[in-house]
Design a protein around this motif. Structure first.
Motif, PDB file in Angstrom:
ATOM      1  N   LEU A   2    -102.271  -6.111 -29.245  1.00  0.00           N
ATOM      2  CA  LEU A   2    -101.942  -4.856 -29.914  1.00  0.00           C
ATOM      3  C   LEU A   2    -103.215  -4.023 -30.056  1.00  0.00           C
ATOM      4  CD1 LEU A   2     -99.607  -6.362 -32.664  1.00  0.00           C
ATOM      5  CD2 LEU A   2     -98.963  -5.435 -30.423  1.00  0.00           C
ATOM      6  N   ASP A   3    -103.249  -2.901 -29.358  1.00  0.00           N
ATOM      7  CA  ASP A   3    -104.455  -2.068 -29.288  1.00  0.00           C
ATOM      8  C   ASP A   3    -104.287  -0.808 -30.144  1.00  0.00           C
ATOM      9  OD1 ASP A   3    -106.972  -1.280 -28.530  1.00  0.00           O
ATOM     10  OD2 ASP A   3    -106.497  -1.002 -26.407  1.00  0.00           O
ATOM     11  N   GLU A   4    -105.403  -0.092 -30.311  1.00  0.00           N
ATOM     12  CA  GLU A   4    -105.432   1.184 -31.036  1.00  0.00           C
ATOM     13  C   GLU A   4    -104.979   1.029 -32.491  1.00  0.00           C
ATOM     14  OE1 GLU A   4    -106.874   3.633 -29.738  1.00  0.00           O
ATOM     15  OE2 GLU A   4    -106.857   3.136 -27.605  1.00  0.00           O
ATOM     16  N   ALA A   5    -105.464  -0.041 -33.141  1.00  0.00           N
ATOM     17  CA  ALA A   5    -105.087  -0.270 -34.543  1.00  0.00           C
ATOM     18  C   ALA A   5    -105.616   0.805 -35.475  1.00  0.00           C
ATOM     19  CB  ALA A   5    -105.575  -1.651 -34.988  1.00  0.00           C
ATOM     20  N   ILE A   6    -106.501   1.660 -34.976  1.00  0.00           N
ATOM     21  CA  ILE A   6    -106.976   2.778 -35.784  1.00  0.00           C
ATOM     22  C   ILE A   6    -105.798   3.641 -36.254  1.00  0.00           C
ATOM     23  CG2 ILE A   6    -107.333   4.316 -33.797  1.00  0.00           C
ATOM     24  CD1 ILE A   6    -109.547   4.057 -36.961  1.00  0.00           C
ATOM     25  N   ASN A   7    -104.682   3.600 -35.515  1.00  0.00           N
ATOM     26  CA  ASN A   7    -103.512   4.383 -35.907  1.00  0.00           C
ATOM     27  C   ASN A   7    -102.833   3.838 -37.162  1.00  0.00           C
ATOM     28  OD1 ASN A   7    -103.081   6.677 -33.982  1.00  0.00           O
ATOM     29  ND2 ASN A   7    -103.207   5.008 -32.492  1.00  0.00           N
ATOM     30  N   LEU A   8    -103.091   2.591 -37.514  1.00  0.00           N
ATOM     31  CA  LEU A   8    -102.626   2.089 -38.810  1.00  0.00           C
ATOM     32  C   LEU A   8    -103.516   2.641 -39.918  1.00  0.00           C
ATOM     33  CD1 LEU A   8    -101.819  -1.664 -37.997  1.00  0.00           C
ATOM     34  CD2 LEU A   8    -100.299   0.318 -37.912  1.00  0.00           C
ATOM     35  N   TYR A   9    -104.803   2.670 -39.669  1.00  0.00           N
ATOM     36  CA  TYR A   9    -105.780   3.248 -40.596  1.00  0.00           C
ATOM     37  C   TYR A   9    -105.453   4.709 -40.899  1.00  0.00           C
ATOM     38  CZ  TYR A   9    -110.441   5.278 -41.679  1.00  0.00           C
ATOM     39  OH  TYR A   9    -111.497   5.970 -42.225  1.00  0.00           O
ATOM     40  N   TYR A  64    -100.454  -3.350 -43.715  1.00  0.00           N
ATOM     41  CA  TYR A  64    -101.469  -4.382 -43.887  1.00  0.00           C
ATOM     42  C   TYR A  64    -100.847  -5.650 -44.473  1.00  0.00           C
ATOM     43  CZ  TYR A  64    -104.893  -0.659 -43.007  1.00  0.00           C
ATOM     44  OH  TYR A  64    -105.621   0.348 -42.428  1.00  0.00           O
ATOM     45  N   GLU A  65     -99.838  -5.464 -45.304  1.00  0.00           N
ATOM     46  CA  GLU A  65     -99.123  -6.622 -45.849  1.00  0.00           C
ATOM     47  C   GLU A  65     -98.407  -7.388 -44.732  1.00  0.00           C
ATOM     48  OE1 GLU A  65     -95.320  -7.126 -48.779  1.00  0.00           O
ATOM     49  OE2 GLU A  65     -96.904  -5.769 -49.455  1.00  0.00           O
ATOM     50  N   LYS A  66     -97.887  -6.642 -43.739  1.00  0.00           N
ATOM     51  CA  LYS A  66     -97.232  -7.289 -42.586  1.00  0.00           C
ATOM     52  C   LYS A  66     -98.259  -8.056 -41.759  1.00  0.00           C
ATOM     53  CE  LYS A  66     -93.411  -7.903 -40.204  1.00  0.00           C
ATOM     54  NZ  LYS A  66     -92.226  -8.534 -40.801  1.00  0.00           N
ATOM     55  N   ILE A  67     -99.447  -7.485 -41.591  1.00  0.00           N
ATOM     56  CA  ILE A  67    -100.511  -8.206 -40.896  1.00  0.00           C
ATOM     57  C   ILE A  67    -100.837  -9.497 -41.642  1.00  0.00           C
ATOM     58  CG2 ILE A  67    -102.975  -8.148 -40.306  1.00  0.00           C
ATOM     59  CD1 ILE A  67    -102.662  -5.221 -39.598  1.00  0.00           C
ATOM     60  N   LEU A  68    -100.906  -9.410 -42.959  1.00  0.00           N
ATOM     61  CA  LEU A  68    -101.191 -10.601 -43.762  1.00  0.00           C
ATOM     62  C   LEU A  68    -100.107 -11.661 -43.583  1.00  0.00           C
ATOM     63  CD1 LEU A  68    -102.908 -12.054 -45.924  1.00  0.00           C
ATOM     64  CD2 LEU A  68    -101.487 -10.907 -47.657  1.00  0.00           C
ATOM     65  N   THR A  69     -98.854 -11.246 -43.571  1.00  0.00           N
ATOM     66  CA  THR A  69     -97.741 -12.185 -43.370  1.00  0.00           C
ATOM     67  C   THR A  69     -97.872 -12.903 -42.030  1.00  0.00           C
ATOM     68  OG1 THR A  69     -96.229 -10.873 -44.721  1.00  0.00           O
ATOM     69  CG2 THR A  69     -95.234 -12.383 -43.126  1.00  0.00           C
ATOM     70  N   ILE A  70     -98.133 -12.139 -40.974  1.00  0.00           N
ATOM     71  CA  ILE A  70     -98.280 -12.724 -39.636  1.00  0.00           C
ATOM     72  C   ILE A  70     -99.491 -13.651 -39.599  1.00  0.00           C
ATOM     73  CG2 ILE A  70     -98.770 -12.182 -37.215  1.00  0.00           C
ATOM     74  CD1 ILE A  70     -97.187  -9.534 -37.672  1.00  0.00           C
ATOM     75  N   TYR A  71    -100.587 -13.201 -40.189  1.00  0.00           N
ATOM     76  CA  TYR A  71    -101.817 -14.003 -40.248  1.00  0.00           C
ATOM     77  C   TYR A  71    -101.544 -15.341 -40.935  1.00  0.00           C
ATOM     78  CZ  TYR A  71    -106.758 -15.049 -41.304  1.00  0.00           C
ATOM     79  OH  TYR A  71    -107.998 -15.643 -41.402  1.00  0.00           O
ATOM     80  N   ASN A  72    -100.895 -15.291 -42.092  1.00  0.00           N
ATOM     81  CA  ASN A  72    -100.608 -16.526 -42.831  1.00  0.00           C
ATOM     82  C   ASN A  72     -99.655 -17.433 -42.063  1.00  0.00           C
ATOM     83  OD1 ASN A  72    -102.276 -15.794 -44.944  1.00  0.00           O
ATOM     84  ND2 ASN A  72    -100.634 -14.968 -46.207  1.00  0.00           N
ATOM     85  N   GLY A  99    -109.084   1.048 -44.695  1.00  0.00           N
ATOM     86  CA  GLY A  99    -109.076  -0.015 -43.689  1.00  0.00           C
ATOM     87  C   GLY A  99    -108.488  -1.317 -44.224  1.00  0.00           C
ATOM     88  N   LEU A 100    -108.562  -2.354 -43.382  1.00  0.00           N
ATOM     89  CA  LEU A 100    -108.047  -3.664 -43.788  1.00  0.00           C
ATOM     90  C   LEU A 100    -108.743  -4.168 -45.051  1.00  0.00           C
ATOM     91  CD1 LEU A 100    -107.669  -5.579 -40.388  1.00  0.00           C
ATOM     92  CD2 LEU A 100    -105.899  -4.410 -41.700  1.00  0.00           C
ATOM     93  N   PHE A 101    -110.018  -3.801 -45.212  1.00  0.00           N
ATOM     94  CA  PHE A 101    -110.752  -4.264 -46.390  1.00  0.00           C
ATOM     95  C   PHE A 101    -110.275  -3.589 -47.682  1.00  0.00           C
ATOM     96  CE2 PHE A 101    -114.942  -6.097 -44.461  1.00  0.00           C
ATOM     97  CZ  PHE A 101    -114.183  -7.028 -43.765  1.00  0.00           C
TER      98      PHE A 101
END
Length: 437
Positions: A252-259, A271-279, A306-308
């Motif tokens: 998945l490229d161009e994640a700047i578009n989430l930012y 970002y919560e969805k990213i966390l779910t997938i990560y976990n 950002g993610l932070f």
């Protein structure tokens, strides 16, 4: 230096790079300076083959080679017998939404599914038919029937029941409708009903907008939507592994578009969805899934957008405090792509010249010394230290080769001196950086 490049690859490399994008095939022929990253990636692929899952974040400045790296990872994973797919985040798609934008991303992923024999994508139907043939063969063996007999109409339900049983064993969420649609695809496949096959593919790709339409065409009660698409990706992962593939890799490229999502609540949901997938991946809730996400430092580190800005992600993605420029840790979730040095750029430009000459079946009168002169000229331009990226260097070099191919009498030194350096970063990112000061 001789490159074993194929004509189709050479065409893709030259046409794509001249257009400022990364070629979908052939990138392995022009890769320089990323051997450590690739070695670590191959080790990670071995872990995923063995049933683990993981998420990697590839972080670098604009034009630093993130997209190039993802395409290289695709090539490596295909050779390791992974099913792979790529998709870009855009203003119109994302991981979480309530207005269809997540479904757009899912559809792009399904459209771009690739295998080694179809590296440019569009392999979903091929994979479905391969899996169906395996089920047909198993059903025939279990019922002492020949591969010809099992295709007769009287045995249709035997195969359909086996499909349902097999899918139910593989899947957790949404398996019944998933299996029902694959059974419909089998019906279309065995009866040469192209409309039924197309409708089944439409459902699997998330292209049915209403449950009523899906029920009329396929007899299923549910459709794939913004909320359940990730479960379907997990179902596909299990299906591919059951066929003998090593796993499913998503880039998945161009994640700047989430930012850049303007609404803070919607950005946080993504970002919560990213966390779910990560976990899910690192806690063993899903097997054989490898997700790579590429973005800029702003996307990762900006503590406002950002993610932070999402504390649970920041605590997981902060850099190993013992890592330095000389001592790298490629096992951590975040891999920072450092700029390739001038020697590596020189090797890259020589490779590009060779691919260019192979593609056009001619020789360009430009020596190694002149390539070095080109590099000295471009890297000494005003603004080069701040704004010049490998993408700009590549494009300018190929543009010069293109001009020389058509006008061999031109003065190369004059062409080199005409190069200008521009800041290619998006305006909204620059404005946001100013606001942070």
């Amino acid at each position: 230096m001789k490159l074993a490049v194929k004509p189709k690859e050479a065409t893709a490399i030259i046409n794509s790079l001249l257009s400022g994008v990364v070629p979908r095939i052939g990138v392995q022929h022009i890769t320089v300076g990323r051997s450590d990253e690739v070695d670590a990636f191959i080790k990670a692929l071995d872990d995923v083959k063995n049933g683990h899952s993981m998420v990697k974040f590839w972080i670098g400045d604009f034009g630093s080679g993130k997209s190039f790296m993802l395409h290289l990872l695709n090539t490596v994973a295909l050779k390791q017998k992974f099913v792979v797919s790529t998709a870009d985040f855009t203003p119109d798609n994302r991981l979480y939404s309530n207005d269809g934008k997540a479904l757009v991303l899912y559809t792009a992923i399904l459209d771009n599914i690739a295998i080694q024999t179809k590296p440019e994508g569009g392999a979903l139907a091929t994979l479905l038919e391969k899996w169906i043939e395996q089920v047909v063969a198993t059903t025939a063996a279990e019922n002492n029937l020949s591969l010809v007999e099992i295709r007769e109409e009287q045995y249709l339900n035997l195969v359909k029941n086996k499909i349902m049983q097999s899918i139910n064993e593989l899947t957790d969420v949404g398996g019944f409708d998933f299996a029902s649609v694959i059974m419909k695809y089998y019906e279309g496949y065995i009866n040469d009903d192209e409309l039924l096959k197309r409708n089944a593919l439409r459902w699997l790709k998330g292209q049915y907008k209403t449950k009523t339409e899906a029920r009329q065409d396929l007899g299923v009660r549910e459709v794939i939507n913004d909320l359940n698409f990730y479960d379907m990706l997990k179902n596909f992962t299990a299906l591919f592994v059951s066929m003998g593939y090593s796993g499913f890799m998503l880039n998945l490229d161009e994640a700047i578009n989430l930012y850049k999502i303007s609404t803070s609540t919607m950005r946080e949901k993504n970002y919560e969805k990213i966390l779910t997938i990560y976990n899910d991946c690192f806690q063993g809730k899903v097997s054989n899934l490898f997700i790579n996400i590429a973005g800029t430092r702003e996307f990762l580190e900006n503590e406002r957008r950002g993610l932070f800005s999402y504390q649970a992600l920041k605590s997981r993605l902060e850099t190993n405090k013992f890592e330095t420029l000389q001592i790298r840790d490629f096992a951590q979730p975040v891999i920072r792509l450092m700029p390739i040095d001038h020697n590596e750029i020189f090797v890259l430009l020589k490779k590009l010249k060779e691919v260019f000459e192979f593609h056009y079946k001619l020789e360009i009168d430009i020596s190694d010394n002149e390539i070095q002169n080109f590099m000295e000229e471009i890297y000494n331009k005003p603004g080069a230290s701040e704004f010049l990226t490998p993408r700009e260097v590549i494009r300018d070099f190929l543009n010069i080769l293109s001009i020389l191919r058509q006008n061999p009498e031109l003065d190369k030194a004059a062409l080199f001196s005409d190069i200008q350096i521009k800041d290619e970063r998006p305006v909204d990112i620059l404005l946001d950086s100013i606001e942070e000061l």
